[in-house]
Design an enzyme around this catalytic site. Structure first.
Site, PDB file in Angstrom:
ATOM      1  CG  HIS A 134       3.471   0.348   4.902  1.00 22.33           C
ATOM      2  ND1 HIS A 134       2.629  -0.479   5.615  1.00 22.33           N
ATOM      3  CD2 HIS A 134       4.529  -0.428   4.590  1.00 22.33           C
ATOM      4  CE1 HIS A 134       3.180  -1.667   5.715  1.00 22.33           C
ATOM      5  NE2 HIS A 134       4.324  -1.667   5.095  1.00 22.33           N
TER       6      HIS A 134
ATOM      7  CG  ASN B 144      -0.221   0.088   2.546  1.00 23.02           C
ATOM      8  OD1 ASN B 144       1.006   0.128   2.602  1.00 23.02           O
ATOM      9  ND2 ASN B 144      -0.979   0.108   3.637  1.00 23.02           N
TER      10      ASN B 144
ATOM     11  CD  GLU C 117      -0.058   0.970   7.443  1.00 19.37           C
ATOM     12  OE1 GLU C 117       0.129   1.020   6.212  1.00 19.37           O
ATOM     13  OE2 GLU C 117      -0.128  -0.099   8.072  1.00 19.37           O
TER      14      GLU C 117
HETATM   15  P1  PGA Z   1       7.497  -7.192   2.690  1.00 18.02           P
HETATM   16  O1  PGA Z   1       7.007  -5.930   3.509  1.00 18.02           O
HETATM   17  O2  PGA Z   1       8.988  -7.014   2.540  1.00 18.02           O
HETATM   18  O3  PGA Z   1       7.147  -8.356   3.559  1.00 18.02           O
HETATM   19  O4  PGA Z   1       6.814  -7.157   1.388  1.00 18.02           O
HETATM   20  C1  PGA Z   1       7.516  -4.687   3.182  1.00 18.02           C
HETATM   21  C2  PGA Z   1       6.938  -3.653   4.106  1.00 18.02           C
HETATM   22  O5  PGA Z   1       5.784  -3.812   4.546  1.00 18.02           O
HETATM   23  O6  PGA Z   1       7.631  -2.661   4.358  1.00 18.02           O
END
Ligand code: PGA
Length: 244
Positions: free
Chosen positions: A138, A136, A143
């Site tokens: 973030h 998303n 967020e």
């Molecule tokens: P992920 O998460 O490496 O498990 O895709 C990345 C994040 O949420 O910063």
């Protein structure tokens, strides 16, 4: 920002780990900001390998992790502290007293955030911040929303983020804490250099928006467009929507 695209996720991990090893060689007292998540696992594996080969010396470095779950003790198997112990700290020579973490079980979480922010300042600021990126957009646990918080702060996690972290809590999103503590956007953007890692098709859309879209609080990573030294390390899948 600079963008480097590699054939595979393993190639990305090798390039990022070599970049970190070079930074440690150039500045042994490097202050590193570190992420958790699936993406950096291969980079940490490569850093362990480089350390074993005598090519990554952490003996004078300091580390600050981006975030931690609220209400989760460092010793909990789902904590980010446990993740870091497993993937990096137990296998390299970072001095334990130079490993800095947010304490998710501190009695006063706001005071804990202020303490952490001050500790980064006392260390002279972050030299090199490594980031993953959420699907998303973030970074850390900043967020998407109508506004972003500059300093280290308490966060209410998005449902999608709780689902993404379910593996740390027995596969059950309901067990993932609703709150976390995270470096803020200002904390991150004050780092002298930022390395963002993204791999896999799942990240292609948000990488396109991060690189080409407007700077918006709806996509926190888009603020990296404003950073003077942001380096993106992508595999072909994550870069697949960028026309270079
Ligand atoms: P992920 O998460 O490496 O498990 O895709 C990345 C994040 O949420 O910063």
């Amino acid at each position: 920002m600079t963008i480097e695209v590699f054939d595979t996720a393993d190639d990305v991990a090798r390039a990022v780990a070599a970049r970190v090893a070079d930074a440690l060689a150039a500045r042994p007292s490097l202050v590193l900001g570190l992420p958790t998540g699936r993406t950096p696992i291969a980079t940490y594996a490569e850093l362990r390998r480089l350390h074993g080969a005598g090519r990554a010396d952490f003996s004078r470095a300091s580390t600050f992790n981006l975030d931690e779950f609220a209400g989760v003790a460092a010793s909990h198997p789902g904590s980010f502290r446990t993740f870091m112990n497993t993937h990096l700290f137990e296998s390299v020579n970072v001095a334990p007293d130079r490993i800095h973490f947010l304490n998710g079980t501190a009695p006063d979480l706001d005071a804990e955030c202020a303490r952490f922010e001050a500790e980064i300042g006392d260390a002279g600021g972050l030299d090199l911040q490594i980031l993953g990126i959420g699907g998303n957009g973030h970074i850390g646990f900043n967020e998407p929303g109508e506004e972003l918080v500059a300093a280290t702060h308490r966060v209410t996690l998005a449902d999608s983020t709780r689902r993404d972290n379910a593996a740390l809590f027995g596969g059950n999103p309901a067990q993932v804490p609703r709150e976390a503590l995270s470096m803020g956007m200002g904390t991150i953007l004050k780092a002298a250099t930022i390395l963002l890692i993204a791999t896999g098709e799942r990240k292609a859309h948000c990488i396109e928006r991060t690189v080409r879209g407007p700077v918006t609080t709806r996509l926190p990573a888009s603020f990296l467009q404003l950073h003077p030294r942001a380096e993106f390390y992508l595999d072909r899948a994550a870069a697949s929507r960028l026309r270079t």
